[in-house]
Design a protein around this motif. Structure first.
Motif, short mmCIF file in Angstrom:
data_model
loop_
_atom_site.label_atom_id
_atom_site.label_comp_id
_atom_site.label_asym_id
_atom_site.label_seq_id
_atom_site.Cartn_x
_atom_site.Cartn_y
_atom_site.Cartn_z
N MET A 1 0.85 -1.20 0.00
CA MET A 1 0.00 0.00 0.00
C MET A 1 0.88 1.24 0.00
N SER A 2 0.61 2.16 -0.92
CA SER A 2 1.36 3.40 -0.99
C SER A 2 0.89 4.36 0.10
N PRO A 3 1.81 4.97 0.85
CA PRO A 3 1.40 5.93 1.88
C PRO A 3 0.72 7.15 1.27
N VAL A 4 1.07 7.50 0.02
CA VAL A 4 0.44 8.64 -0.65
C VAL A 4 -1.04 8.34 -0.91
N LEU A 5 -1.33 7.14 -1.39
CA LEU A 5 -2.71 6.76 -1.65
C LEU A 5 -3.52 6.74 -0.36
N LEU A 6 -2.91 6.20 0.69
CA LEU A 6 -3.58 6.15 1.99
C LEU A 6 -3.89 7.57 2.48
N MET A 7 -2.94 8.46 2.30
CA MET A 7 -3.10 9.85 2.72
C MET A 7 -4.22 10.53 1.94
N VAL A 8 -4.24 10.33 0.61
CA VAL A 8 -5.25 10.97 -0.24
C VAL A 8 -6.65 10.48 0.13
N ILE A 9 -6.81 9.17 0.31
CA ILE A 9 -8.12 8.62 0.68
C ILE A 9 -8.57 9.17 2.03
N GLY A 10 -7.65 9.19 3.00
CA GLY A 10 -7.99 9.70 4.33
C GLY A 10 -8.38 11.16 4.30
N LEU A 11 -7.62 11.99 3.59
CA LEU A 11 -7.93 13.42 3.50
C LEU A 11 -9.27 13.64 2.79
N ALA A 12 -9.56 12.82 1.77
CA ALA A 12 -10.82 12.96 1.04
C ALA A 12 -12.01 12.65 1.95
N ILE A 13 -11.90 11.61 2.76
CA ILE A 13 -13.00 11.25 3.68
C ILE A 13 -13.24 12.37 4.69
N LEU A 14 -12.17 12.90 5.26
CA LEU A 14 -12.31 13.97 6.25
C LEU A 14 -12.86 15.24 5.62
N ALA A 15 -12.45 15.54 4.39
CA ALA A 15 -12.96 16.73 3.70
C ALA A 15 -14.45 16.59 3.42
N LEU A 16 -14.87 15.42 2.96
CA LEU A 16 -16.30 15.19 2.72
C LEU A 16 -17.11 15.33 4.01
N GLY A 17 -16.53 14.86 5.11
CA GLY A 17 -17.21 14.99 6.39
C GLY A 17 -17.48 16.44 6.73
N TYR A 18 -16.47 17.31 6.58
CA TYR A 18 -16.64 18.70 6.94
C TYR A 18 -17.53 19.45 5.96
N PHE A 19 -17.30 19.27 4.67
CA PHE A 19 -18.02 20.06 3.67
C PHE A 19 -19.42 19.54 3.37
N VAL A 20 -19.71 18.30 3.71
CA VAL A 20 -21.03 17.74 3.41
C VAL A 20 -21.81 17.41 4.69
N TYR A 21 -21.27 16.48 5.52
CA TYR A 21 -22.03 16.00 6.67
C TYR A 21 -22.22 17.09 7.73
N SER A 22 -21.17 17.88 7.99
CA SER A 22 -21.31 18.92 9.02
C SER A 22 -22.31 19.99 8.60
#
Length: 575
Positions: A1-22
């Motif tokens: 697993m690439s750490p860059v891919l892991l980072m991008v997926i994690g940041l995308a989930i957190l961004a969706l949480g703030y901009f959509v769910y919150s």
């Protein structure tokens, strides 16, 4: 697993949480209203109730709730593999922590800045409120004693962090003076403050401070612990704008810069300097060392801060709610504060998983449960920065160690203030008025008593720490229970609170029962922890029963009118 891919997926989930769910929570569930007069204006006293710029308040809130826990928890939990830790950090932040922190802030603001303990009396009942305060008291005592020992350990093991740690207090005092007395623009104050802080880090890296074996008649451990308790006492008594707010704000900015450097090191190392590699940590570790507890339910209490934490509810309702300028700011302060902690926890997962070079290194670090911690994050992140950005290893280590110490320190001084409030609330319940100086003295005596209860090495500070995870998560579930009752009373959608409530309570209660048996195991029994665990379990059961009764009552009672409408009508009548 690439750490860059892991980072991008994690940041995308957190961004969706703030901009959509919150946004959904703000508009449909909490229904924020800028016309509502917040406690910082209604009860303004210049000490605890102070209307505050949302960026400064976010810094205070975020760094107060962060501490060392979002580093320690994920570091320990990686023993089960990176997938469980990653999923709980990202999804837990979005659907559990964000809702919980945001909700506790909203609930307190709608009730004149009252703490979660006080709110439990109104929404759950007096019997539940008394037991609720017991859980809060034990949790805060753990935080104060343990963080004093953790910070001391970092100051001794990383002497280059001493100057920036204490120099940050001077920077914070100047920032508070510049913003509140000189009325200087926040942007320029921030730039100068960050430059000063990083200059102190560079100075500390060049001039490490190592205390002699005996200093002022004390060992370095005793000296630093005493110094931290004196600092915590003074910080809890000063007006929030003098030290607490500016210190936390500048630390929050510093953390984001540190995270940008850490995440940037991963990207640059992968695509530019060829200094990064695939993650060597197993996705799911099927061969855990002997003595490692079961992933379920322990994962959900090992990673508390960074997914959901009861301590956050106490900060939201204890200090942040008293400083909120506008109700709509609570989404940025509360939910984005949780996202910031999620970013730190995600950074910890990446720093350790990608910082380790070989499977052999990983196996050595995780040869025993609980062996990994803050130092693992500092070393792993330091290696990433060195290989990715070319920063000297010593400077990278100093930067990350200072970051960890400063966050632990902000939780320590906020914990002092919160526990002072709790002592005063307990006094009110028995018709005893306790002044803030007396209450602070009680906090210092109890905290130091626990810390030095097993010797001058401070071992007592971590004496009851094994109960922190379960106590903290039980506290979070009880806070969610209050939110559920409030939402049902107002005839709003309670499921965003009820679903996390059910999951967190079951997992944390299950973990508490598991621990109870381990504390009573023949040959290794720890009766002090056994008794405290019993108290926590019994208190939680009774509060849960009272909470279920309150939920049933709330469904049958007439709908509760909106507090903002009531407040506006009262203002019109006065006019």
């Amino acid at each position: 697993m690439s750490p860059v891919l892991l980072m991008v997926i994690g940041l995308a989930i957190l961004a969706l949480g703030y901009f959509v769910y919150s946004k959904y929570l703000a508009k449909r569930v909490y229904r924020l209203n800028d016309e509502f007069r917040t406690p910082s204006h209604e009860l303004k006293d210049g000490v605890d109730y102070v209307p505050t710029n949302k960026f400064i308040l976010w810094g205070h809130h975020f760094t107060s709730v962060a501490g060392a826990a979002p580093i320690v928890g994920p570091a320990v939990a990686l023993i089960w593999g990176w997938v469980p830790a990653f999923l709980w950090v990202t999804l837990g932040t979005v659907f559990f922590a964000g809702m919980h922190d945001f909700g506790a802030l909203w609930a307190s603001v709608r009730n004149k800045g009252q703490s979660i303990g006080a709110l439990s009396g109104r929404y759950i009942g007096k019997r539940g409120a008394g037991l609720f305060l017991v859980v809060i008291f034990i949790l805060l005592l753990m935080v104060i004693a343990a963080f004093a020992v953790v910070i001391t350990g970092l100051l001794i093991s990383t002497p280059t962090a001493v100057i920036p740690t204490w120099g940050a207090i001077g920077v914070a005092l100047l920032v508070g003076l510049a913003v509140y007395r000189l009325r200087m623009p926040l942007v320029w104050v921030t730039i100068v403050g960050v430059i000063a802080l990083y200059s102190l880090i560079a100075l500390g890296n060049a001039v490490p401070v190592v205390l002699p074996e005996t200093f002022l008649g004390m060992t370095p451990t005793v000296f630093w612990i005493l110094t931290l308790f004196v600092y915590g006492a003074f910080a809890s008594l000063l007006p929030v704008w003098v030290l607490l707010q500016p210190r936390d704000y500048i630390n929050g900015v510093q953390l984001f810069i540190g995270l940008i450097l850490l995440y940037g090191a991963v990207v640059v190392g992968m695509f530019v300097t060829d200094g990064a590699h695939d993650i060597v940590t197993p996705a799911i570790n099927m061969n855990v060392p002997e003595g490692t507890p079961s992933m379920v339910p322990l994962l959900f209490v090992t990673i508390a801060c960074g997914a959901i934490s009861g301590f956050h509810g106490m900060v939201s309702s204890g200090t942040s709610s008293k400083q909120l300028d506008k109700e709509t700011d609570s989404r940025f302060v509360g939910y984005f504060g949780a996202v910031g902690e999620g970013l730190l926890a995600l950074g910890t997962i990446i720093a350790i998983s990608a910082g380790l070079r070989t499977v052999a290194e990983w196996k050595e670090l995780y040869s025993e449960f609980g062996q990994a911690g803050v130092q693992s994050f500092v070393q792993g992140g330091g290696m990433l920065m060195e290989s990715g950005l070319g920063l000297p290893a010593s400077l990278s280590t100093t930067l990350l160690a200072t970051m960890a110490v400063l966050f632990a320190a902000t939780s320590l001084d906020t914990g002092f203030r919160l526990m002072r409030f709790v002592v005063q609330e307990m006094g009110e319940r028995v018709n005893l008025k306790i002044g803030k100086y007396t209450a602070t003295g009680v906090v210092v005596v109890l905290g130091m008593g626990l810390t030095f209860s097993q010797g001058l090495g401070g071992e007592g500070g971590l004496r009851i720490w094994p109960l922190f995870g379960t106590t903290n998560q039980l506290m979070a579930s009880l806070t969610l229970m209050i939110l559920a009752v409030m939402l049902i009373r107002k005839r709003r959608n309670p499921w965003p609170a009820l679903i996390p409530l059910a999951i967190v309570f079951v997992m944390s209660f299950w973990a508490a029962i598991d621990q109870l048996f381990s504390f009573a195991a023949p040959g290794s029994a720890d009766w002090l922890l056994f008794i405290i665990d019993c108290i926590i379990i019994i208190s939680s059961v009774f509060v849960a029963i009272e909470g279920i009764k309150a939920i049933i009552r709330a469904r049958k009672e007439p709908p509760e009118s909106d507090d903002a409408d009531e407040q506006l009508e009262a203002v019109r009548e006065e006019v």
